[in-house]
Every structure is written in structure tokens, then in C-alpha cells.
Design a protein around this motif. Structure first.
Motif, short mmCIF file in Angstrom:
data_model
loop_
_atom_site.label_atom_id
_atom_site.label_comp_id
_atom_site.label_asym_id
_atom_site.label_seq_id
_atom_site.Cartn_x
_atom_site.Cartn_y
_atom_site.Cartn_z
N MET A 435 0.83 -1.21 0.00
CA MET A 435 0.00 0.00 0.00
C MET A 435 0.86 1.26 0.00
SD MET A 435 -3.04 -1.19 -0.17
CE MET A 435 -3.97 0.32 0.10
N LEU A 436 1.90 1.28 0.83
CA LEU A 436 2.74 2.47 0.91
C LEU A 436 3.56 2.67 -0.36
CD1 LEU A 436 4.09 2.30 4.58
CD2 LEU A 436 2.40 3.87 3.66
N THR A 437 3.90 1.60 -1.04
CA THR A 437 4.80 1.70 -2.19
C THR A 437 4.04 1.93 -3.49
OG1 THR A 437 6.41 0.26 -1.10
CG2 THR A 437 6.63 0.55 -3.48
N PHE A 438 3.01 1.15 -3.75
CA PHE A 438 2.41 1.13 -5.08
C PHE A 438 1.05 1.81 -5.18
CE2 PHE A 438 5.28 -2.57 -5.07
CZ PHE A 438 6.05 -2.26 -6.18
N PHE A 439 0.41 2.09 -4.05
CA PHE A 439 -0.93 2.66 -4.08
C PHE A 439 -0.96 4.02 -3.41
CE2 PHE A 439 -1.48 -1.96 -4.27
CZ PHE A 439 -2.28 -2.08 -5.40
N GLY A 440 -2.09 4.67 -3.50
CA GLY A 440 -2.29 5.94 -2.81
C GLY A 440 -1.70 7.12 -3.54
N PRO A 533 -5.78 4.35 0.21
CA PRO A 533 -5.36 5.46 -0.65
C PRO A 533 -5.94 6.80 -0.25
CG PRO A 533 -5.90 3.53 -1.96
CD PRO A 533 -6.29 3.22 -0.56
N SER A 534 -7.14 6.82 0.33
CA SER A 534 -7.76 8.09 0.68
C SER A 534 -7.17 8.72 1.93
CB SER A 534 -9.26 7.89 0.89
OG SER A 534 -9.50 6.96 1.95
#
Length: 635
Positions: A435-440, A533-534
């Protein structure tokens, strides 16, 4: 065919020798030679794999190495199912890492020397797994230690890299002392260090039960040092100071798996000592939980993967400690781990390559669109490691969890719950990484890198992503090989014994996979909710956190523990010995010298050079002699 098995070691060793001798002259071709030697070794390993039947053990004597009295050690190689498994893993994954390094190290001035060190690493690992005696294994063991020291400290201008290399070297020496003492005990009771003689001695009662337990625990100490197991795990995350291909090589298929190999190879010894196996299992259980907990708190992408390795090796160590019939499960997970962990580390290197060598995940975000190939290959490795159904980790890790629950009494509950909890935590921290690397939100747009440059993330070159893609396929596809008819465990059975499923568990066996999947799903959902992501993720790490997070950030005080129990007592002992040496040994020597010097100075005053003084001395001596004679005569 097996008579030429020495070529497996000779090819990368020759590559290392040529590149080291050539020096800077190999700048334009050294990487090609280094890669070619490992490719040829892999091809020859495949030929040996298909040429053998997997059931026989073939020992080949290369030459007489140490012919000294009763100590007769030949440099010999053993080809069997276990050694061939490791040969294919080491040369196969090592080959892909070499190819990846061609692109990753393209701008490095010392690239040819780097490939020489990689070749030395591969050659040492092959000696370790192919040797047919514990002394030959020890040679490879120390060669791997040397190569890892050189590679971890590759960036010599960084004090942190030099410190990490020294730390790895010293902590591994602690484990090496245990392995050396175990070999001494083997020779004492069997008169040999060869596998055949030692294992026969353990089976037929030639080695007393107490000595077998001592040998097993000393072997475990060596394994803890090399495989980063509690309490010697603190060096492994610091080893991330080396280039990313080094991290992949150390963590995926070579160095850290050596301890698991040692225990599995010595299964005849561990099968003869239930106490020794219990210690192995306890160490594995504690280590897997330490790795999972600490992995949840780090923001450095490579250190998260490093603690993931600590945890996964804990699963393997637990498996090989569960006893006869279970050893093969540890090796099966080791092979699976070689694929997905190498892919994950190379994927992390690809991210760093596109992000100015940044490792802080808080500064990433939204990279899935900028690096789609890296995202897909890394994602498949992520799904494999969390045990997503029908991928490799689903079959290997779940098998270990079921075997842990199958232990008798309290062990089934303790070891089973530890493995299930580890599965849930693994799903959490790996999902957090994704999540921290590829999303958001792409957080890198609003900041600059440590050297002041803007971030321009981009996909890596084909020479880098092709090895990642191959490893991703392995992460997905090897599961089918493992599950179809227990092919892999049957392949290893002539060496480590036939796999036996547990006939009882404290909970219904069918619920174990379901419980594991539920906990893993909860870990994934929790991470997705916390790092959705939000949500606005701060770029700087918050310092005001709960005490469990503070403890995890400090590696659960592993460094403090080693400092308190080993480093400080060692320093105090050294200072005490220096004091004893200065005041005692040196004091005695210096005092004797001073006494002789002072006495000779006073005696020298009697040598006046005047005859009358000498005559008076002779007269006085005569009177003293007469007085003594008279005293004796009349007493």
C-alpha cells in the motif's frame, strides 16, 4: 557424470580468480564472464539432476586434503537429492541475480570486482552444500562469511556499510565457534568428520546421548549465526547496507539458508536427540514472531523484507526441528522462499533504481502506474509470501502450520498458534508495504531525494525486469510441483526420511487451513484500512507512537540484548585481562628485570679495581669460613 561434479565449484571459483587478477582491466567484460560461469554451473547442475535417479548417494573424492595422523580428511563432494536441490537453487537464483546485477551495477566503477565477489559467494555456497564431510562444509561456511563481509561492505565510503559488514562478520563468528566445537566432538567420538561415519555413529550409539545433544545444540548455534535466528538475528537487517542484488543473494537462496541446510543434512543427529529438536523448534518459533513483529514497524523497504526473511527462516527452522518425517517441509519452504524472496528483493531494487536509491516507503506511493512490470512481479511475490490460495507459499507454509499443530501435548498449541499468528502478521506488514509503495497518493511529487534531486520514477531495463518476471513465475508455478503427489518430499525422502502427516491435532485438521486464511485475510484488511489510498500518509515518520511500536523500531531490543549479554561482558573481560596482563604478567617480568638490574648495579660497586679491597674481602671471607667450621665442630 558425478565424477566431474567438482566443475560445479570450479566454474564460479575460476571466474572469481580471473576477475580479481584482472582488476580494472575487466571493466568492460568482467560482468559477462562472472555471469557466464554461473550460467554454466546451472546448466551442469540441471544435467546432473536429470542424469541421476534421486535415490542414490554418490561420494566423489577430489583429493586428500588433510592427511595428519588419525585425522584423514578428503576434499570430497556428495551428490544426492538434498545437495542437488540446493545446487539448482543456488545456481538458478544466483544466475538470475547475476543477470539483474548487469543492469543494476552498470554505473559502478568496481563492477568487475563486484562480480568477482558474487562468484566467490556462489562457489563457497556450492562447497558448503556439496561437501561430504563437516570440515569441507566448514570451508564453504567460512568462504560464505568472507564473501558476505566483502559484499555487505561494498560501499566503503559509508560508515554504516563498514559497521554492518563488521557486525555480520563478528556475529557469524559466534556461530562458527559452535560449529567448530561440534566438529571437534564428532571427531572425538567417531574418529572422523565425514558424514557417513558421523551419522552411523549417531545411529548405532557410538556417540553417547549427552554428547549427541551437545553436538545438536552447537550445530544449532552455527545455524543461528548464519541464518539470522534468535539470538543472533541482529546482523541480518543491517546487511541491507550492501547493494540490493547482494540482499537478494544473501536472503533468498544462499547464505541465510545455510543454517537450515546444516540441520537438515544432520538429520541423523537431530533425530537421535528429542531435546535438541525441541531447542531448534523453540528458536524457530521465537524468531518467526520477532521477524513478523519488527517487520510491522519499519519504513525502510529493504529492512521490512529483511525481517520478513528472519521470520520465514524461522518457519523453516521450526519445520526441521519438528523431527523425523517433517524435515522435508522445511526444505520445501526454503525452495519456495528462494523464488518469492529473490523476486521481492529484486523488485525493491527496481523501485530504488527508479527512485534515486530512496528506501523510505513513506516517500513512495502511486508507483503501480509508473512501474507496472515491477508492480506485477512484486505483487506475485507478495501474494506467494502471504499464502494466497494455490500459490507457492500457500502449500509450503500451511504444511508447516499443520505439522506444528500435530505435535503432542502443549507443543501443538504453542507452535501451532505461533505459526498461525506469524501468518496473520506477515499478511499485515507485507500488505502495508504494498500500500505504501504502489498505491495511494504519489507522495514523491512534493519532496526531493536526500541528494536534492527530484524524483522521476520509471520502469527498469529489461535486463533487470526479466529476471524478476522469471522469479514471479516460479513464485506462482512451483506450488503445483509441491502439491502434486508430494513430489518434492518424496524426492528428498532418501536423504531426510519419508514425510509423515500428523495423525492427531488439538483442533480438527481441516480447520487449520481455514483458520490460517482467515487470519491472513484479517491482516490484509487491517493494513488496507490503515493505509488506504484516501488516507493522508505523513512523509516523515511519527515519533510519538505506542510503546509496542517503539520496541519494534528498536528490533525488540535485540541489539541491546546482545550488547548486554555478549558485547559488554566481552569488553569487561578484555579490560580485566589487559589489567592482569599489565599488572600481573608484565609486572612480574618487569619486576624481575628491575630486581636483576638493581642487584647487578649494587654488586658492580664491589668491583673497585684496588688490590687492597680484594685482599680485605678475601680475609673477611676466610674469617667467616673459619667461624662456620668452628660452629659446626662444637655444636
Amino acid at each position: 557424470m558425478t565424477a566431474s561434479s567438482w566443475l560445479l565449484v570450479a566454474l564460479p571459483a575460476l571466474g572469481a580468480l580471473i576477475l580479481l587478477l584482472a582488476g580494472k582491466r575487466a571493466r568492460t567484460w568482467g560482468h559477462l564472464l562472472g555471469t557466464a560461469t554461473v550460467v554454466l554451473a546451472f546448466v551442469y547442475g540441471v544435467i546432473l539432476f536429470f542424469a541421476g535417479d534421486g535415490k542414490s548417494t554418490v561420494d566423489t573424492t577430489v583429493y586428500s586434503w588433510i592427511p595428519v595422523g588419525q585425522l584423514q580428511v578428503d576434499f570430497g563432494l556428495r551428490i544426492d537429492a538434498l545437495s542437488l536441490t540446493f545446487v539448482l537453487l543456488i545456481t538458478g537464483v544466483g544466475m538470475l541475480i547475476h543477470i539483474y546485477s548487469i543492469g543494476y551495477m552498470a554505473e559502478d566503477e568496481g563492477r568487475s570486482r563486484f562480480f568477482a565477489y558474487l562468484n566467490l559467494f556462489i562457489a563457497s555456497m556450492l562447497i558448503l552444500v556439496l561437501g561430504n564431510s563437516f570440515v569441507t562444509l566448514y570451508l564453504g561456511w567460512e568462504g560464505v562469511g568472507l564473501a558476505s563481509y566483502l559484499l555487505i561492505g561494498w560501499y566503503q565510503g559509508r560508515p554504516s556499510a563498514a559497521t554492518a559488514a563488521k557486525k555480520a562478520f563478528l556475529m557469524n563468528r559466534v556461530g562458527d565457534v559452535g560449529l567448530a566445537l561440534a566438529i571437534f566432538l564428532m571427531f572425538k567420538y567417531t574418529g572422523s568428520t565425514g558424514y557417513a561415519q558421523v551419522f552411523d555413529g549417531a545411529a548405532n550409539g557410538q556417540i553417547p546421548p549427552g554428547a549427541i545433544t551437545a553436538i545438536a545444540i552447537l550445530l544449532l548455534l552455527g545455524a543461528c549465526g548464519k541464518s539470522g535466528q534468535f539470538p543472533l538475528q541482529a546482523w541480518l537487517p543491517d546487511a541491507m547496507e550492501g547493494p540490493t542484488p547482494v540482499s537478494a543473494l544473501i536472503h533468498a537462496a544462499t547464505m541465510v539458508t545455510a543454517g537450515v541446510y546444516l540441520v537438515a543434512r544432520s538429520n541423523a543427529i537431530f533425530s537421535a536427540t528429542p531435546d535438541g529438536r525441541l531447542v531448534v523448534t523453540l528458536v524457530g518459533a521465537v524468531t518467526l514472531l520477532i521477524g513478523c513483529i519488527v517487520g510491522c514497524a519499519y519504513d525502510d523497504i529493504k529492512k521490512v523484507l529483511a525481517y520478513s526473511t528472519v521470520s520465514q527462516i524461522g518457519y523453516m527452522m521450526m519445520a526441521v526441528g519438528l523431527g523425523p518425517g517433517i524435515y522435508a517441509l522445511g526444505i520445501m519452504h526454503l525452495v519456495a522462499h528462494g523464488f518469492f524472496k529473490a523476486g521481492l528483493f529484486l523488485g525493491a531494487g527496481s523501485v530504488m533504481h527508479g527512485m534515486n536509491d530512496e528506501v523510505d516507503m513513506r516517500k513512495f506511493g502511486g508507483l503501480a502506474k509508473k512501474m507496472p512490470i515491477t508492480f506485477v512481479t512484486f505483487g506475485l511475490g507478495y501474494l506467494a509470501i502471504i499464502g494466497f490460495p494455490f500459490l507457492t507459499g500457500y502449500y509450503t507454509k500451511d504444511a508447516i502450520i499443520e505439522a506444528a499443530f500435530g505435535q503432542e501435548g502443549w507443543r501443538g498449541w504453542v507452535f501451532g498458534l505461533a505459526t498461525v499468528l506469524g501468518a496473520g502478521l506477515t499478511a499485515f506488514y507485507m500488505t502495508r508495504l504494498m500500500m505504501l509503495t504502489f498505491f495511494g497518493k504519489p507522495r514523491w511529487k512534493d519532496i526531493k531525494s536526500s541528494d536534492g534531486r527530484d524524483f522521476h520514477p520509471h520502469e527498469s531495463k529489461p535486463v533487470m525486469w526479466i529476471p524478476m518476471a522469471i522469479l514471479a513465475v516460479g513464485s506462482v508455478g512451483t506450488g503445483a510441483f509441491f502439491v502434486l503427489g508430494h513430489r518434492f518430499v518424496n524426492w528428498l525422502s532418501p536423504v531426510v526420511g519419508r514425510f509423515e502427516e500428523a495423525d492427531h491435532t488439538p483442533i480438527p485438521s481441516g480447520t487449520v487451513p481455514a483458520m490460517t486464511l482467515v487470519l491472513a485475510a484479517l491482516g490484509v484488511l487491517l493494513a488496507v484500512w490503515l493505509f488506504r489510498p484516501s488516507r493522508d500518509i505523513p512523509v516523515e515518520r511519527p515519533e510519538r507512537v505506542a510503546w509496542p511500536v517503539r520496541a519494534a523500531r528498536k528490533d525488540l531490543y535485540g541489539n541491546a540484548l546482545n550488547e548486554t549479554l555478549v558485547a559488554r561482558p566481552g569488553t569487561w573481560l578484555a579490560r580485566a585481562l589487559v589489567y592482569v596482563d599489565n599488572r600481573g604478567v608484565d609486572g612480574a617480568v618487569n619486576g624481575l628485570a628491575a630486581a636483576l638490574g638493581g642487584g647487578s648495579g649494587r654488586l658492580r660497586r664491589l668491583q673497585t679495581g684496588f688490590v687492597r679491597s680484594y685482599a680485605l674481602s678475601m680475609l673477611g671471607g676466610t674469617f667467616l669460613l673459619l667461624a662456620a667450621l668452628l660452629l659446626v665442630r662444637f655444636s
